[in-house]
Design an enzyme around this catalytic site. Structure first.
Site, mmCIF file in Angstrom:
data_model
loop_
_atom_site.group_PDB
_atom_site.id
_atom_site.type_symbol
_atom_site.label_atom_id
_atom_site.label_comp_id
_atom_site.label_asym_id
_atom_site.label_seq_id
_atom_site.Cartn_x
_atom_site.Cartn_y
_atom_site.Cartn_z
ATOM 1 N N GLU A 280 -4.175 4.945 4.605
ATOM 2 C CA GLU A 280 -3.309 3.943 5.388
ATOM 3 C C GLU A 280 -3.882 3.751 6.787
ATOM 4 O O GLU A 280 -3.987 2.636 7.142
ATOM 5 C CB GLU A 280 -1.970 4.770 5.561
ATOM 6 C CG GLU A 280 -0.963 3.687 6.293
ATOM 7 C CD GLU A 280 -0.205 2.889 4.954
ATOM 8 O OE1 GLU A 280 -0.916 2.974 3.743
ATOM 9 O OE2 GLU A 280 0.665 1.990 4.973
ATOM 10 N N SER B 91 3.220 0.319 -21.452
ATOM 11 C CA SER B 91 4.188 -0.651 -21.466
ATOM 12 C C SER B 91 4.021 -1.963 -22.429
ATOM 13 O O SER B 91 4.956 -2.625 -22.946
ATOM 14 C CB SER B 91 4.589 -1.188 -20.259
ATOM 15 O OG SER B 91 5.089 -0.019 -19.355
ATOM 16 N N ARG C 65 -8.764 -7.653 -0.312
ATOM 17 C CA ARG C 65 -8.017 -8.129 1.108
ATOM 18 C C ARG C 65 -9.512 -8.179 2.077
ATOM 19 O O ARG C 65 -9.313 -9.218 2.645
ATOM 20 C CB ARG C 65 -7.403 -6.877 1.774
ATOM 21 C CG ARG C 65 -5.849 -6.822 1.262
ATOM 22 C CD ARG C 65 -5.165 -5.945 1.940
ATOM 23 N NE ARG C 65 -3.944 -5.666 1.030
ATOM 24 C CZ ARG C 65 -3.241 -4.323 1.274
ATOM 25 N NH1 ARG C 65 -3.828 -3.337 1.989
ATOM 26 N NH2 ARG C 65 -2.264 -4.326 0.413
ATOM 27 N N ASN D 55 9.357 -2.700 4.185
ATOM 28 C CA ASN D 55 7.838 -2.794 3.822
ATOM 29 C C ASN D 55 7.670 -3.207 2.288
ATOM 30 O O ASN D 55 6.742 -3.538 1.797
ATOM 31 C CB ASN D 55 7.546 -1.164 3.605
ATOM 32 C CG ASN D 55 8.321 -0.263 2.973
ATOM 33 O OD1 ASN D 55 9.657 -0.208 3.310
ATOM 34 N ND2 ASN D 55 8.172 0.468 1.993
ATOM 35 N N CYS E 251 1.489 -3.053 4.120
ATOM 36 C CA CYS E 251 2.670 -3.166 4.772
ATOM 37 C C CYS E 251 2.880 -2.654 6.234
ATOM 38 O O CYS E 251 3.464 -3.274 6.966
ATOM 39 C CB CYS E 251 3.603 -2.476 4.000
ATOM 40 S SG CYS E 251 3.309 -0.630 3.650
ATOM 41 N N SER F 226 9.407 4.296 0.004
ATOM 42 C CA SER F 226 9.157 3.343 -0.949
ATOM 43 C C SER F 226 7.799 2.750 -0.895
ATOM 44 O O SER F 226 7.282 2.249 -1.933
ATOM 45 C CB SER F 226 10.003 2.186 -1.094
ATOM 46 O OG SER F 226 10.105 1.601 0.420
ATOM 47 N N ARG G 194 4.412 9.871 7.090
ATOM 48 C CA ARG G 194 5.856 9.635 5.992
ATOM 49 C C ARG G 194 7.087 10.284 6.609
ATOM 50 O O ARG G 194 7.083 11.606 7.001
ATOM 51 C CB ARG G 194 5.371 10.200 4.761
ATOM 52 C CG ARG G 194 6.347 9.686 3.613
ATOM 53 C CD ARG G 194 6.229 8.229 3.432
ATOM 54 N NE ARG G 194 4.876 8.028 2.599
ATOM 55 C CZ ARG G 194 4.541 6.795 2.325
ATOM 56 N NH1 ARG G 194 4.995 5.726 2.508
ATOM 57 N NH2 ARG G 194 3.248 6.803 1.382
ATOM 58 N N GLN H 275 6.965 5.779 7.954
ATOM 59 C CA GLN H 275 7.010 5.294 6.939
ATOM 60 C C GLN H 275 7.676 5.589 5.882
ATOM 61 O O GLN H 275 7.890 6.642 5.667
ATOM 62 C CB GLN H 275 5.419 4.783 6.475
ATOM 63 C CG GLN H 275 4.400 4.326 7.335
ATOM 64 C CD GLN H 275 3.182 4.078 6.721
ATOM 65 O OE1 GLN H 275 2.005 4.187 7.699
ATOM 66 N NE2 GLN H 275 3.127 3.531 5.671
ATOM 67 N N HIS I 235 9.666 0.305 7.484
ATOM 68 C CA HIS I 235 8.484 1.315 8.235
ATOM 69 C C HIS I 235 8.664 1.057 9.863
ATOM 70 O O HIS I 235 9.043 0.022 10.380
ATOM 71 C CB HIS I 235 7.262 0.826 8.021
ATOM 72 C CG HIS I 235 6.644 1.374 6.508
ATOM 73 N ND1 HIS I 235 7.149 1.894 5.737
ATOM 74 C CD2 HIS I 235 5.486 0.904 6.081
ATOM 75 C CE1 HIS I 235 6.576 2.191 4.804
ATOM 76 N NE2 HIS I 235 5.427 1.288 4.897
#
Lengths: 350, 350, 350, 350
Positions: free
Chosen positions: B199, B40, B111, B325, B146, B176, B232, B173, B239
């Site tokens: 996750e 991009s 994190r 989320n 999330c 998205s 999911r 969840q 979520h």
């Protein structure tokens, strides 16, 4: 061999339709008698039913007449499958049982009654002997709530070898479990509904009876603490369950646990029941399975799939369990119960 | 007041788009700098992005030029929001931090790094002071996964008053969360996928850091045992989490627990941060709520909804928790972190 | 009888998987050779494929080796089914055809080539004789675009009796038509996408060839004006088509039209081809049928369902047509073509 | 300015809820009176309604009392919005109209009655003068069927400049159009239902009236031939329409056609009606737009989006048209009609 005639109580409903579909080419049974509510009684089946299954209405059932719920002229049917709504199932099933009929019921009404067998025959077929203690000329035999069925089959197998102390289950249940019309599309499309009326308490109580021991004509409930949370998701068929368990003592290794499940041979398979499956539990090793769209039809919907078996931080193990809610969890379970009855109590049908 | 210029790293991705949408009319911030991958870079935003949100591309952003990831000519932007893919976020974020930029990151890479604040500012805004111990000319500030966000906010509030021992969480969840293109429709339509890569471990580790105490420039992790199972489902945004908790001692009554949540006032609300919500938790009493389709946009997606709070057979309580989320769980959380930074470290932007 | 060995080009893709599933218990054919792209070549099938169908990978195929696209050691397979992506199908199919193999292709590349038969054998099986005019040592035989298949079968039957002038078709197509991963869930869940790249022009051109007449080794295209609009909807399998037609002259009554369709006996059925269906069109009278969820599996997905046949204000008639896009519209169609080839050109396999 | 008090007939239904939502902060109107069926009458709104919208019940409406359908004590409301079910709308609306109330109805019952205006005010606002010829002390004003609205707005604009001869429309309609509970999830999840009762005939007849000319207190119907096919798809809100049109003479170029639509300024916009949009039609150039999930909320759901405008093989042009069925296609349309009434007939409210 002449087929055994059977009837369907609640023939036009969602479970009734599944009974009729699954019995279409059944080697032992033949549908000869239909009962439904006032709205449908007096019509031919094809005219009364709003058929919702992917296979057409069986030719032999299309033109059967629908009787109302107090009819005793059952056209030779002695076994009656009940998919009645719980608002009427209690009374109607008793009426027929008192009059000598064998009720194979999917309804909740009699499940927890003392002398009524609540069967997952792979783990407790001997409970069927409770019917000897019933005060009916006929009998009432029940199968459990669909969501209770799947984890109880898995836990029931394990519990025989390594007693279980705790079961935590969170479900993601298909819309077909709500019958028809069931849940409005506006409520579930692209959504999760974290509540199903009455479902959690069934999941928390029925398993203790099913895993219990038959002793002197009574069930001694198994002492397992269960917590259930029920959710509805936008899936047509197939209940997915996220299950965690702890054992009382003697925790198996993960391989022992998997082997116990995958090698468990159904004790009723050797009875040659048409609907029985030799290995009722499939253990999957793929990291993202089981999934309802791919896995519910394994063994024609009569087996349960278990995957993602892994050690847990709080419980001993956690896993994902999947079953076909309207087959192994409802109509198929009842048909298996009827086959078991015929095998063990054949004389009662004479 | 002149607005503070900000940049977006990963501007064309799913989180990047949400940043741009949420910042459109932000009273403090103005997007002036965009970074994206080779594919991009060198184009105008409107020509490079496959915009997927329900509101149009903001006019002011449409014609911004997209730079590549090593550009330091940021058009005046000193704060950079990062929605970069984790495959590149680590390096790129450090590059900019070393060069004096304030990275507000939604990526997982930093994190759990010792001196990096992992913020749900409603419960641990003081952790932001960790940046004083970073070796960057700039700084890196992160928000959590999330799914970890929603139950950690709720549990973090409770934990301050009644220390928590165990948390069991099963998620349902939204798609998205997987970014774009994310999960194939063939895999999720009418289905549940009981696995999301990486996750569960994030949900089991990030909360201990977030609920931990800042002590002498270090976080002392909170000692809570967490078990997470991630699923999911076919939901666009939101979520849903089925959560069970046990306290270490001093179990509150159900009313005490609800009141604590519903009356919890965000400590950062009085700082007048534009995105802060006074009451970040909504307690719902309806038996079938919260639901993603109805409840994710409460407080513009920056609050969390909790319902079905009830006694549990195994844990002390269980409940259903829902959050948006991509807002409270991602871009909105990061923007709130940026506001907090501006409020507390305004001088760093000079 | 010994089975005829066949190969699958593009064995790991969506169409390739369907080929392997449908051929599992085929009475004539046996899969003995697999070809896939570089990424999969050199692996065993079970290790390379991301299997996405509801039935398990056939045991006999699981351990087959995957060859790359230039391999001529086909393990005895002379017939090769092609589910190759159109980016490579052109070259690869020609390569094998030149080397003596019979290519039964589902790809678009050769469909409109002059000497290549484009078959819906129920209406134009004699077009297969075009292969006599091909310059390959082997041959290439194709089936049409899935969406073109369904309305062309119906219109082709009618056109033989009452020449058709105009066809207007608006489709609502299933996601499986896009292959795997195909369309992102974020794009189609709860949505309609009013565009499918290249689809409309195939629907507007292929039918003229298919309904054309074979004359002196050439197809004289049928002169029918077709307008197609393609939409994608959130359905797994099954393309629904809203079709309007006008006849050139001699408009049949509605009963004549229905009878022509429902009584149309497939001319290839008497050849005893395993996949052929006697009555390839089902006429439904229910006001709300056909529907993909209920009706795609009729005749194992090899028949087309037509409903809501009614007079139209602009055209002569309008109706709803439904077909299974990956069976009758793709892999099943190709298998039927292969059977036809074996029946008519058996000597070529010697 | 004091707000004008309005009432809602059918306040608990799907359309009634949307009225209440859209009127929450309306600058002119204030809901002061609610009517619903026996089941809800006598209760407070918050206790009777099963609220299904994403925003909460407006505070001011929560505690309003619900009256039954024969109540004339309207708490000051003179304008009554009707979202009544068609089984009762006919009688109830007339009852109130006779008693002096202005009925702004979304129900089908009076739409085709001679002296009742059927409005898409952007193209036929002058039809409102029909109320002068009504025999009611009050008046009845209607808006069209949702699916008829969208293509009629577009065609109505074009028809003023280039008379239209033929319109062919195939719809893919959202489930919210069926009200609540509406269509069962079991019927529509992963499915298409090619039938909506009564829908096609409304689409084929209402436009002629709406595009007609008011002449001497009567509408001279426009002479356009319309063919409609209605399908239901798994979308929450937003009807997508595949539309083909032919002109009687003088076919515009594609650029002329697009410009006419995109530059069309609503004649009622200059009246400063709060709900009016200046440019009620958006022309999209992206090849895969409009889509319901991305485009229905353009101009708060009060504009219509048109895309894929292209030459057609049979008709002159074809295109995809999208509108928000419960806003521009229902409640929003009615509110705009009420605003128009207030602007033009203000004295009637005294």
């Amino acid at each position: 061999m002449e087929k055994i005639k059977v009837g369907i109580l609640g023939a036009t409903g969602a479970v009734g339709q599944r009974f009729i579909q699954l019995l279409e080419n059944h080697p032992w049974f033949e549908v000869s008698f239909l009962v439904a509510s006032q709205k449908s009684a007096g019509k031919l089946y094809k005219d009364a039913v709003k058929w919702k299954l992917e296979t057409p209405i069986p030719e032999k059932v299309k033109d059967l007449f629908i009787y109302d719920i107090s009819n005793l002229n059952t056209n030779g049917a002695k076994i009656l499958f009940s998919g009645l709504d719980s608002s009427v199932a209690g009374e109607v099933e008793e009426f027929y049982a008192k009059n000598g009929y064998i009720i194979i019921s999917n309804s909740k009404n009699h499940r927890m009654v003392e002398n009524v067998p609540l069967l997952i025959p792979e783990i407790n077929y001997e409970h069927i002997n409770l019917i000897k203690h019933q005060n009916y000329k006929g009998a009432i035999i029940t199968n459990p709530n669909c969501s209770a069925t799947f984890f109880t089959l898995v836990c029931g197998i394990l519990n025989k070898k390594w007693p279980i102390e705790l079961i935590n289950v969170v479900t993601m249940q298909a819309i077909s479990g709500a019958g028809y019309p069931g849940i409005a599309s506006y409520d579930i499309l692209g959504n999760v509904v974290p509540y199903i009326s009455g479902e959690e308490s069934k999941m928390e109580t029925e398993p203790q009876k099913m895993m219990g021991k038959l002793d002197n004509g009574k069930i001694i409930y198994e002492n397992i603490i269960i917590s259930a949370s029920a959710n509805r998701v936008a899936v047509i068929d197939g209940h997915t369950e996220s299950v965690s368990i702890s054992f009382k003592e003697g925790v198996p290794t993960i391989e022992e646990l998997k082997n116990e499940l995958r090698n468990f041979e159904s004790p009723i398979f050797k009875m040659n029941l048409p609907t029985a499956v030799k290995f009722p539990v499939r253990v999957m090793e793929e990291e993202d399975r089981p999934q309802p769209r791919l896995d519910i039809n394994f063994e024609k919907g009569m087996a349960v799939s278990v995957g993602r078996i892994r050690k847990d931080n709080i419980f001993d193990y956690k896993m994902t369990i999947l079953g076909h809610n309207t087959i192994k969890g409802a109509a198929g379970a009842a048909i298996l119960n009827a086959e078991l009855f015929v095998y063990l109590f054949n004389e009662k049908l004479k």
